[in-house]
Motif scaffolding. Structure first.
Motif, mmCIF file in Angstrom:
data_model
loop_
_atom_site.group_PDB
_atom_site.id
_atom_site.type_symbol
_atom_site.label_atom_id
_atom_site.label_comp_id
_atom_site.label_asym_id
_atom_site.label_seq_id
_atom_site.Cartn_x
_atom_site.Cartn_y
_atom_site.Cartn_z
ATOM 1 N N THR A 49 -2.578 1.806 4.095
ATOM 2 C CA THR A 49 -3.945 1.352 3.855
ATOM 3 C C THR A 49 -4.100 1.061 2.376
ATOM 4 O O THR A 49 -4.056 1.978 1.543
ATOM 5 N N LEU A 50 -4.244 -0.204 2.034
ATOM 6 C CA LEU A 50 -4.430 -0.584 0.642
ATOM 7 C C LEU A 50 -5.882 -0.330 0.243
ATOM 8 O O LEU A 50 -6.816 -0.692 0.960
ATOM 9 N N PRO A 82 -7.173 -4.171 -2.748
ATOM 10 C CA PRO A 82 -6.415 -5.410 -2.533
ATOM 11 C C PRO A 82 -6.738 -6.481 -3.564
ATOM 12 O O PRO A 82 -7.821 -6.510 -4.154
ATOM 13 N N ARG A 118 -5.352 -8.091 11.109
ATOM 14 C CA ARG A 118 -5.267 -7.738 9.688
ATOM 15 C C ARG A 118 -3.818 -7.440 9.311
ATOM 16 O O ARG A 118 -3.109 -6.746 10.031
ATOM 17 N N GLU A 178 -1.416 -6.186 5.896
ATOM 18 C CA GLU A 178 -1.410 -5.630 4.549
ATOM 19 C C GLU A 178 0.000 -5.678 3.973
ATOM 20 O O GLU A 178 0.967 -5.397 4.680
ATOM 21 N N VAL A 182 -4.272 -8.177 1.321
ATOM 22 C CA VAL A 182 -4.815 -7.975 2.669
ATOM 23 C C VAL A 182 -5.364 -9.304 3.151
ATOM 24 O O VAL A 182 -6.190 -9.925 2.467
#
Length: 284
Positions: free
Chosen positions: A6-7, A10, A192, A194, A235
């Motif tokens: 989980t960034l 971004p 999504r 990433e 992202v």
């Protein structure tokens, strides 16, 4: 999606570049997205061309014999077929989803010619710089068929890893110094993706079709989106019709760039030598 990734910060879009319509080879029509003026900003990448047309007259003459020295070319095909031949004895054909990777090194002469008389021709050619110590290495070439490009998949995501690594998947090609990341990415609507990136790595995105949301902005086919060198990665989220896009990033070399047409070296003296070697037939 990989729940461990989980960034938190971004990257945003620094600017959009429309590119310059031009002709190259024997009159092939294309759009030059990464031009000479952006070479420092997007180091180690030197050029990015997008060729996309349904008109055979726009591509049929192809790119007859021409020389290169000092860098690598990466051709990513979306649609159509092209054949490569070079003076080092390499030959191969690339079709939809395939990739051709050529390291010019100390120099060679090659051609890239269409293997079709009609139909759509669509793809990209990227020039990747070589560090000074490798510019005079032996030429190298590899054809990568579509089914040979490693993939990472998640719900609504298909990431074809041409170079570098994503989500534990190593790409077809890796380079130690420039660390290029080249991902041919397909996203379903709302999907999504990433990608962590070091802050110093320069990065850009080009949408092939559909649309994505990136950094709070909608990105559609046409321009190249240069990403700001802030944050922990990239992202992208697929738009209402999904999307296909090219994500490219790499570690800058920070070395002098001297270019004269198809020769890219570190000094004018080396450029003069490249021209003389070509004229004297001393390339591979």
């Amino acid at each position: 999606m990989d729940s461990t990734l989980t960034l938190l910060d971004p990257r945003s879009i620094e600017r959009l570049v429309a590119g310059q319509p031009t002709q190259d080879g024997a009159g092939v029509k294309l759009v030059r997205l990464l031009t000479h003026e952006l070479q420092r900003r997007l180091d180690p990448f030197l050029m990015l061309d997008r060729f996309a047309t349904d008109r055979a007259e726009d591509y049929i003459a192809g790119f007859p014999d021409h020389p290169h020295r000092g860098f690598e070319t990466v051709t990513v095909m979306v649609e159509g077929r092209m054949r490569h031949r070079d003076s080092a004895g390499h030959e191969g054909r690339v079709g939809p989803g395939g990739v051709q990777w050529m390291t010019a090194g100390r120099g060679l002469v090659h051609s890239e010619m269409p293997e079709q008389q009609d139909g759509r021709m669509d793809g990209f050619q990227l020039w990747l710089n070589l560090p000074a110590r490798e510019k005079m290495r032996e030429p190298w070439y590899r054809d990568i068929e579509a089914e040979q490009v490693p993939e990472w998949r998640a719900e609504g995501v298909r990431a074809r890893v041409v170079a570098g690594r994503t989500h534990g998947v190593a790409g077809a090609v890796e380079r130690e110094t420039t660390e290029p990341l080249i991902v041919d990415l397909e996203l379903a609507p709302g999907a999504r993706f990433e990608q962590p990136l070091p802050v110093a790595h320069n990065a850009f995105v080009v949408v092939v079709h559909g649309s994505v949301e990136l950094g709070g902005r909608k990105l559609e086919p046409g321009p190249m989106a240069i990403l700001a060198n802030r944050g922990d990665g990239v992202v992208v989220t697929g738009g209402t019709a999904g999307a296909r896009l090219l994500l490219v990033a790499g570690r800058p070399l920070g070395e002098p760039i001297a270019q004269y047409g198809p020769f890219v070296m570190n000094s004018n003296r080396e450029i003069f030598e490249a021209v003389e070697d070509f004229r004297a037939g001393r390339l591979a």
